[in-house]
Design a protein around this motif. Structure first.
Motif: not given
Length: 207
Positions: A105, A195-196
């Motif tokens: 991240k 994660v995103r």
């Protein structure tokens, strides 16, 4: 390939299993010996017309029940030990696969910046400069891929709220409604875990 070294938890579970097995076998063996002795005594007493034959027969039945209970407890203990080991292995595997999540991240904005820098380079940028940024970006992507990071770039795909985040809905007669018509920011997965999310613009029916 060499086997991974055991963890302290593995050693402890293995030790408990080694200790539990002989204990269960000992208890079971003692009970079976007691049953054999009581059964023989009951048979002899019944043959001799001894009034204690019924008492001995009842004793044999009690011992047989004790053996069944001991076997059941041993099986339960073994099953519980296996469950504990399985849960520990799953937790260790989960920790290994996602230990880099926070690091990934933190690294994503660096990749975003390199991509934007490459996109914004005009004719005034030297070929060496463009090549240097491109190679740096490729190295970043290669390292991420090596450690299980995947890019989510869903241009033209149906909108999926599990992996995409809609920034806007725009009428577009040339695309199927609810399709990704523009990727504002790429998304990323780490070993299959989001994660995103990808930031996207989604098409909708015109008019």
């Amino acid at each position: 390939m060499a086997k991974d070294s055991q963890t302290p938890l593995d050693d402890e579970l293995a030790r408990e299993e080694r200790e539990a097995a002989p204990q269960a076998e000992t208890v079971e063996g003692e009970l079976e010996e007691a049953i054999e002795g009581a059964d023989q005594a009951a048979t002899e007493a019944e043959a001799a017309g001894d009034p204690e034959a019924e008492v001995l027969a009842a004793r044999v039945e009690e011992l047989e029940q004790s053996v069944a209970e001991a076997k059941d407890q041993a099986m339960r203990a073994a099953a519980e030990a296996q469950n504990v080991r399985r849960r520990a292995e799953q937790e260790a595997e989960k920790a290994r696969k996602f230990a880099l999540e926070k690091f990934v991240k933190e690294l994503l904005p660096v990749i975003d910046s390199l991509e934007k820098a490459l996109e914004s380079m005009g004719d005034e940028a030297s070929e060496a400069h463009i090549e240097g940024v491109s190679m740096t970006l490729k190295m970043q992507h290669d390292v991420m891929t090596k450690f299980g990071v995947e890019v989510v770039e869903p241009h033209g795909e149906p909108f999926d709220p599990q992996y995409h985040e809609a920034m806007a809905m725009v009428p577009n007669p040339e695309m199927e409604p609810n399709s990704v018509m523009e990727v504002v920011q790429k998304g990323y997965l780490l070993n299959g875990r989001l994660v995103r999310p990808a930031m996207v613009v989604v098409s909708q029916a015109a008019g």
